[in-house]
Design an enzyme around this catalytic site. Structure first.
Site, PDB file in Angstrom:
ATOM      1  N   ASN A 146       0.909  -1.341   0.151  1.00 59.39           N
ATOM      2  CA  ASN A 146       0.021  -0.158   0.013  1.00 59.39           C
ATOM      3  C   ASN A 146       0.816   1.348   0.000  1.00 59.39           C
ATOM      4  OD1 ASN A 146      -2.956   1.119   0.433  1.00 59.39           O
ATOM      5  ND2 ASN A 146      -1.606   2.157   1.793  1.00 59.39           N
ATOM      6  N   GLU A 147       0.730   2.214  -1.001  1.00 59.76           N
ATOM      7  CA  GLU A 147       1.505   3.578  -1.150  1.00 59.76           C
ATOM      8  C   GLU A 147       3.001   3.307  -0.706  1.00 59.76           C
ATOM      9  OE1 GLU A 147      -2.094   6.503  -0.003  1.00 59.76           O
ATOM     10  OE2 GLU A 147      -0.670   5.860   1.503  1.00 59.76           O
ATOM     11  N   GLU A 304      -7.870   5.395  -4.050  1.00 57.45           N
ATOM     12  CA  GLU A 304      -8.263   6.189  -2.752  1.00 57.45           C
ATOM     13  C   GLU A 304      -8.485   7.711  -2.995  1.00 57.45           C
ATOM     14  OE1 GLU A 304      -5.609   6.203   0.416  1.00 57.45           O
ATOM     15  OE2 GLU A 304      -4.893   3.747   0.429  1.00 57.45           O
ATOM     16  N   GLU A 352      -5.917   7.447  12.076  1.00 58.24           N
ATOM     17  CA  GLU A 352      -6.796   8.182  10.880  1.00 58.24           C
ATOM     18  C   GLU A 352      -8.443   8.248  11.508  1.00 58.24           C
ATOM     19  OE1 GLU A 352      -5.086   7.307   7.019  1.00 58.24           O
ATOM     20  OE2 GLU A 352      -4.939   5.397   7.726  1.00 58.24           O
ATOM     21  N   HIS A 355     -10.207  10.886   9.607  1.00 58.98           N
ATOM     22  CA  HIS A 355     -10.235  11.022   8.205  1.00 58.98           C
ATOM     23  C   HIS A 355     -11.656  10.293   7.838  1.00 58.98           C
ATOM     24  CE1 HIS A 355      -9.253   9.776   4.058  1.00 58.98           C
ATOM     25  NE2 HIS A 355      -8.161  10.070   4.338  1.00 58.98           N
TER      26      HIS A 355
END
Length: 662
Positions: A146-147, A304, A352, A355
């Protein structure tokens, strides 16, 4: 297979919630029109509670439940967040910063990309997942990691140093070639043994730019090797399941050379988040979408973005009314065949927790939930758009090598930022409704009328020849200041600036005059310029604009040249936005490039081309409705209604017009 139509969903993290919540998730996903979710991204600690001891019981239940409700899974390898037990056992896998400080675990991506222990553990986890779920009917795609590089783009530990030396040995084969490439005769930096070479750690003065540039290349490749290794393990287990990993092409994230990454993936995905400080962040969104589509060579997935506020900016603002819908459909307009969010259900705990999500803390009695459900219906109505392309006659050159090199220390100006320079040229094209692709310097340019290189400080001989050859064969090439200055080793191209492009541009600069912060000079066309100026001498080109103030009064600032059967332009400064827009309008008009459609200011028009019809996306960013002429047989897909002659796009709204092709 990936669901038909425009895929819709987000990161699903059921492990954060009691199991009795899951049934409600399934019911609400159906209400929202969710068709695919990413699962397991940060679940390593639950899936492998002890080294080599796996517990897939939770994931088994989740995937079975998703399949039973007709929702596809993009199953992630959870390798972005190794568990605490791993670091207790392998403290040497923790990253070290350039000051020699070892970082601790306790967040995510706290591993050294060159750590053998991490690689072994990550591949072991990927193999266990692949073998267990290769035949699961819910799994339609692998989500690798991921990322990559989001928080650990580089590590300066001894493992990284050894890996860096290995990478350099492979590239240069011998120390003599490395010393020549790095110019190590300067400052007594000559290397007599490979073991003398270290990463560019904190030092007392300015580091060697070639050393820094090769370090950036190595760091990108180190992470890419991890991605490729996980992908290969998954391919062995399930050869027919495609794989992706989520890029981050914007937000000043510049750690990875995505031109090298994109061909390694079956599906190109991207994460995109708006910045609250940008009053026109929808332009950044458009640029991002065009860049990802160009990397993919066609449709891509938005892995995302946010329904509202994020949690990582100094001030995290909610989106304005209608912005959630406009953002998502703008990504679709620019080639996205899937729309997903972080995350499905807003977290009540953790880093998060503030978020936004598809299902917010307020639950279904919220504006976000209403918008999420509406968007699901919109995407279902746009199903036939999937697979269509975005035709463009203009290309903008984007190169990570050039970006890294431009922003190294000890440049003539520390004020130059690659992404800002590119956006300054992109924005007028966006406002004019001009479709844009992004290209590598060595890409095939034969389908374009106009190629723009706003900032190409570093370019190799092949790239320079490709760009100038495009003009020589009849194309129009426009080049920005401080381009062509150095070769791939950051060695200055001698004989005057702009180096590799002097002959094609018909100019020669003998000295640079970068402008101070806040300083500007006046131009003969009535505009002003900032950031940069040069003492340009004509060598075949004609002066279009000159400076009228400052030490370079009467010196050319913008030039035009006939080269072969084409035309080249040189912008030796950064004109103010209005002046630059007028200049680019002239350049693209002379090149025969016309907008997709003439629309009122603030109404974005993007065309996706299918096999049987064109799909015209009209996105109204203004506070007034706009009437847009369309073909007589057109139909608006979001409402399903015919729109003979014209379509009205209300303030802040979106229309998608299907126009049959003859």
């Amino acid at each position: 297979m990936i669901p038909q139509g425009i895929a819709y969903g987000g990161d699903y993290n059921p492990e954060q919630w009691p199991e009795e919540v899951w049934a409600e998730d399934m019911r609400l996903m159906a209400e929202a029109g969710v068709t695919m979710v990413s699962v397991g991204i940060f679940s390593w600690a639950l899936l492998e509670p002890r080294e080599g001891a796996y517990d897939f019981s939770l994931l088994d239940r989740v995937l079975d439940m998703l399949h039973a409700h007709g929702i596809a899974a993009d199953l992630a390898t959870p390798t972005a967040a190794p568990p605490a037990w791993f670091f207790v056992k392998h403290p040497e896998a923790l990253p070290v910063d350039k000051d020699g400080r070892a970082l601790s675990y306790g967040s995510r991506q706290t591993f050294c990309p060159s750590s053998p222990a991490y690689r072994e553990a990550a591949l072991r986890m990927a193999r266990a997942l692949g073998e267990r779920y290769a035949g699961h009917p819910a799994v339609v795609m692998w989500h690798v990691h991921n990322e990559y590089g989001c928080h650990n783009p580089e590590c300066f530990c001894e493992e990284s140093a050894a890996a860096f030396r290995g990478w350099l040995r492979e590239k240069y084969r011998g120390l003599e070639a490395l010393n020549d490439a790095w110019g190590t005769r300067f400052w007594s930096q000559w290397y007599y043994d490979w073991d003398e070479i270290i990463p560019p750690r904190a030092t007392g003065a300015v580091p060697n730019p070639a050393h820094l540039l090769d370090w950036r290349r190595f760091c990108s490749d180190a992470l890419l090797s991890l991605c490729e290794a996980e992908r290969e393990v998954l391919r062995e287990a399930a050869p027919k399941i495609p794989a992706t990993t989520n890029f981050m092409v914007m937000h000043n994230f510049d750690a990875l050379d995505y031109w090298r990454w994109a061909p390694k993936l079956d599906v190109v995905s991207n994460d995109h988040y708006l910045r609250s400080t940008d009053p026109e962040s929808h332009i950044d969104l458009a640029l991002s979408g065009d860049l990802v589509r160009s990397l993919a060579g066609g449709p891509w997935l938005l892995m995302e973005h946010s329904t509202g506020a994020v949690n990582w900016q100094p001030v995290n603002r909610a989106k304005n009314p209608g912005e959630l819908r406009r953002n998502a459909l703008a990504h679709v307009a620019r080639g996205a065949d899937g729309i997903a969010y972080f995350q499905w259900r807003a977290a009540k705990a953790g880093a998060e927790q503030w978020h936004s999500a598809m299902l917010p803390h307020a639950g279904t009695d919220s504006q976000i939930w209403h918008d999420v459900v509406q968007l699901g219906a919109d995407l279902k109505a746009l199903g036939e758009v999937r697979g269509s392309t975005v035709p463009a006659q203009v290309a903008i050159v984007w190169d990570w090598d050039a970006r890294w090199a431009l922003e190294l220390p000890s440049q003539p100006s520390a004020e130059l930022r690659f992404q800002e320079l590119v956006r300054a040229w992109y924005e007028p094209l966006w406002r004019s409704g001009i479709a844009v692709d992004f290209v590598h310097p060595e890409a095939d340019l034969s389908s374009y009328r106009l190629v723009l290189a706003p900032s190409l400080y570093l370019v190799d001989d092949e790239g320079a020849a490709n760009l100038t050859g495009f003009a020589e064969r009849g194309g129009t090439l426009a080049v920005g200041f401080h381009s062509g200055a150095v070769d791939p080793n950051c060695h200055v191209r001698l004989g005057g600036y702009p180096g590799a492009f002097r002959e094609a541009l018909g100019v020669r600069t003998d000295e640079l005059f970068p402008l101070l912060p806040g300083e500007s000079v006046e131009l003969s066309d009535g505009g002003t310029a900032r950031l940069w100026s040069e003492r340009v001498r004509l060598a075949g080109a004609e002066a279009i604009t000159t400076y009228t103030t400052g030490p370079l009064a009467d010196v050319p600032a913008v030039t035009r040249n006939s080269f072969g059967t084409g035309t080249t332009w040189y912008l030796a400064t950064q004109p103010d936005p209005a002046t630059l827009a007028a200049l680019l309008d002239r350049i693209r008009t002379e090149a025969g490039v016309m907008p997709v459609l003439s629309t009122p200011e603030g109404v974005e028009a993007v065309l996706r081309r299918g096999t049987e019809a064109d799909y015209l996306f009209l996105i109204n960013h203004t506070e007034a409705s706009a009437e847009i002429p369309v073909s007589g047989e057109a139909r608006e897909l979001l409402t399903g209604k015919p729109v003979p002659g014209a379509v009205t796009v209300a303030a802040g709204e979106v229309a998608v017009v299907r126009e049959p092709r003859e």
